[in-house]
Design a protein around this motif. Sequence first.
Motif, PDB file in Angstrom:
ATOM      1  N   GLN A  83       0.908  -1.114  -0.095  1.00 48.71           N
ATOM      2  CA  GLN A  83      -0.017   0.208   0.201  1.00 48.71           C
ATOM      3  C   GLN A  83       0.907   1.155   0.046  1.00 48.71           C
ATOM      4  OE1 GLN A  83      -2.820  -0.319   3.265  1.00 48.71           O
ATOM      5  NE2 GLN A  83      -4.370  -1.255   2.068  1.00 48.71           N
ATOM      6  N   ARG A  98       2.306   1.716  -3.646  1.00 41.86           N
ATOM      7  CA  ARG A  98       1.423   2.194  -4.465  1.00 41.86           C
ATOM      8  C   ARG A  98       1.054   3.580  -4.150  1.00 41.86           C
ATOM      9  NH1 ARG A  98      -2.518  -2.972  -4.548  1.00 41.86           N
ATOM     10  NH2 ARG A  98      -1.605  -3.916  -6.288  1.00 41.86           N
ATOM     11  N   ARG A 143       1.769   6.635  -6.721  1.00 42.95           N
ATOM     12  CA  ARG A 143       0.504   7.560  -7.107  1.00 42.95           C
ATOM     13  C   ARG A 143       1.166   9.190  -6.894  1.00 42.95           C
ATOM     14  NH1 ARG A 143      -3.260  10.961  -5.423  1.00 42.95           N
ATOM     15  NH2 ARG A 143      -3.088  10.496  -3.110  1.00 42.95           N
TER      16      ARG A 143
END
Length: 145
Positions: free
Chosen positions: A94, A97, A101
């Motif tokens: 997580q 990611r 982003r």
Amino acid sequence: MSVAAPASTQTQRDLQRIYSIAELAREFGITARTIRFYEDEGLIKPRRQGLTRLYSAGDRTRLGWILRGKRLGFSLAEIKELLDLYQVDRTGVQQLRELLRRSRLHIEDLERRRRDLDAHIQEFREVESQAATELRKRGIDLAKD
């Protein structure tokens, strides 16, 4: 003559090492006040022994990431959110990611700002050229400027 500890023993020892605020400040080239500020912001949470702060290897790693995040232009809130994701998902997926982003967003912003800067530079070159042309028309020697 000393014999180096096996890698696993050395790694375990490193993970258990405790750092003082002065050691971390010296290592990272920052002030103790900066470290205390990051503590006040909830970015690092050292143990305490009386008034003494005891920083773990994890605190040291977080401090490194905090400083890198600041250099990259992340806000303290963004850095905290990214670091806290590791507490939610110990695999780090997580966190990675979200880092990906947000990195893409920062790249887009930096590229936009670079285009804006290039446009400003071009406009100043035009102003420079026009001013120089006008001064030459008036017989002003630009070599003196």
